[in-house]
Design a protein around this motif. Structure first.
Motif: not given
Length: 576
Positions: A87-100, A310-315
């Motif tokens: 879960a932490k690995n995917d969470l980190f990847r997910h956060v990395q994919g979020l827009a600034a 659940k946060l989706e990147s705005s980009q």
């Protein structure tokens, strides 16, 4: 809840762990019956051999129970740690994919709390749930059933005690679960305050704000402490209340059991068995109450972590992953078309109606005062943010048509605050290209005027780099950061005030070396000497493009550029 989908790879262990705990609980329920038999037959009848056999049986139960308990602990720990790891690995990847912009909205301290404290609470909750969620109720109701089998007339005492205890535990849980959610919110605030103060500690000291910030921290920490005390007090009430109720039940059993022993309807061993079953209920209800507290914390934290998932990147990434070859005489490698940008909805624009064109191989200078929008242009070229209005084109197409990998592989920026990572000089430089050989690394170091930094150290490229590059000076970190960018061989290189810590001689040598590169160069600076040789200079003021041309043209026609130049050179003619 998406978070718990990470338990799927561990389905077998999720079944085996509680099954082994249930088998351990079954052995525990048999112990009072063996003890009762030992007392009534062995001790009462003076049969020493029977006593020895029963003691050996109890020892066998203990050894077998220890084995299955350790096995259950192993499976539950494996599930919890594996689940948290994935879960932490995917969470980190997910956060990395979020827009600034998404990261700005959520906040760094909140994300840190979700990935550390909250995930640790969820991991503990999974571990305890597998071990005790089925075992404790099984022992409670199993003990009640076994007691009824020993003496059916005692059923009223057991059932009454269990109902009262469940009501008490339910009330306490209903009060503590909302409280723990508020505690986590307060914890976010405290962590945010700590991070902000540690990050800006020099500014605080410069303005003598230590006392004010300390008072603010103490106030917020006191609010956290009060909520934690209230929730802890409610949780602590569980043990004494259950102890009182159970002891009342034991007193009732001893009183009624003693009378039945005198009447000959109940044996001494059976009375001992009933008391043991009541004690088992006490222990397991206390465990169950603590388990519910842990689960309530874990669920509150799981919801918070799930909110990040659940946060989706705005980009939305484009589909083009290949950069086209451009003709330097006609094509535009970067173009801003009437671009307006604001960092948040309703905020004042950081850029307003910016338009310019850049051809391959050109050197572009961007100059302006603090807050004029220079770094914002960099952010848009890197697609850290998307333009509010207008269009940003790179390599002949809208920047939104490309994948992020395509953009960042060919557009590289070096920021004023140089970032180095723990490891070695080699590992830091290879961020630009993992396959780069030593010749490529030294060539980049030579252009960045950083070759002597490496050669002066005994271990050369394998010299250690501490966290944040603390064992290098500010100028050394900036030059190493520029070298790292050069290793990537970008088509567009952006230097965002990234030579501010360099002396004039080193800065001049660096710019001469950069001019020989086959790439488009953006130099963002507050110093006119850094941009005076550029093919075109963009002058920004309060987010607007107030000047555009070469150095000599701007000295004649742009008032803002003239003011910047005059503030840096007392005698304009001498400076020329």
């Amino acid at each position: 809840m998406k978070l718990f989908t990470y338990l799927k790879p561990y389905r077998i262990q999720c079944v085996l762990a509680p099954l082994f705990k249930l088998f351990e609980a079954f052995l525990e329920l048999l112990v009072p019956l063996v003890v009762a038999s030992l007392i009534d037959i062995g001790i009462a009848g003076g049969d020493n051999g029977y006593v020895v056999r029963m003691c050996l049986l109890l020892g066998g139960f203990a050894a077998l129970g220890l084995g299955v308990s350790v096995t259950a602990q192993y499976f539950s720990a494996r599930v919890a740690t594996g689940f948290a790891h994935d879960a932490k690995n995917d969470l980190f990847r997910h956060v990395q994919g979020l827009a600034a912009s998404d990261l700005d909205r959520v906040g760094t301290s909140t994300l840190l709390t979700r990935m550390t404290s909250d995930m640790n609470q969820v991991q503990a909750g999974v571990n305890m749930t597998l071990r005790l969620l089925l075992r404790s109720p099984f022992v409670v109701f199993g003990a009640a059933i076994m007691a009824i089998l020993v003496d059916s007339t005692s059923a009223g005492v057991f059932l009454g005690i269990i109902v009262v205890l469940l009501v008490i535990v339910g009330i306490l849980m209903a009060c503590t679960i909302p409280m723990y959610r508020k505690v986590q919110q307060n914890l976010d605030q405290v962590l945010s305050r700590v991070r902000e103060n540690l990050y800006g500690v020099r500014v605080l000291r410069a303005f003598c704000q230590e006392r004010n910030e300390t008072e603010t921290f103490v106030r917020e920490n006191e609010a956290l402490k009060k909520r934690q005390m209230i929730s802890a007090t409610l949780s602590v009430l569980t043990n004494p209340l259950t102890m009182v109720i159970i002891n009342i039940g034991i007193m009732m059993l001893i009183w009624t059991g003693g009378m039945k022993v005198d009447a000959g309807t109940l044996s001494q061993g059976e009375v001992v068995a009933l008391v043991n079953y009541m004690s088992l209920i006490l222990v397991e209800l206390v465990k169950l109450a603590n388990l519910l507290v842990t689960i309530s914390k874990a669920l509150a934290c799981a919801r918070r972590v799930d909110g990040v998932f659940k946060l989706e990147s705005s980009q939305k990434e484009g589909a083009i992953d290949a950069i086209p070859e451009l003709d330097g005489t006609s094509d535009r490698i970067v173009e801003f078309k009437d671009v307006t940008f604001a960092y948040s909805v309703g905020a004042s624009p950081a850029l307003s109606n910016i338009s310019f064109q850049v051809h391959p191989g050109e050197t572009v200078g961007i100059i302006g005062g603090t807050g004029s929008g220079k770094s914002t242009i960099v952010n848009l070229m890197l697609r850290q943010y998307d333009a509010t209005d207008g269009e940003v084109d790179i390599f002949g197409r809208n920047i939104t048509d490309y994948t992020n990998n395509a953009i960042h592989s060919h557009v590289v920026a070096v920021l004023q605050k140089a970032k180095l990572f723990k490891g070695t000089v080699r590992s830091n430089l290879k961020w630009g290209d993992q396959n780069a050989d030593d010749d490529t690394l030294f060539k980049a170091l030579d252009i960045a005027q950083a070759k002597e930094i490496v050669e002066s150290r005994p271990q050369g490229l394998d010299s250690a780099v501490e966290i944040g590059g603390k064992n290098f000076s500010g100028g050394q970190k900036q030059r190493l950061s520029i070298a790292r960018a050069l290793v990537a061989k970008p088509k567009v290189l952006i230097l965002d005030d990234s030579t501010s810590a360099l002396d004039y001689a080193t800065d001049a040598a660096l710019r001469m070396a950069l001019n020989r590169l086959d790439c488009t160069l953006f130099i963002i600076s507050q110093r006119t000497h850094a941009v005076r040789e550029a093919d075109q200079i963009l002058v920004l003021d309060n987010g607007r493009l107030v000047g555009h041309g070469r150095h000599d043209e701007l000295l004649k026609d742009c008032k803002v550029y003239q003011e910047i130049y005059d503030s840096q050179y007392s005698d304009r003619e001498v400076a020329k």
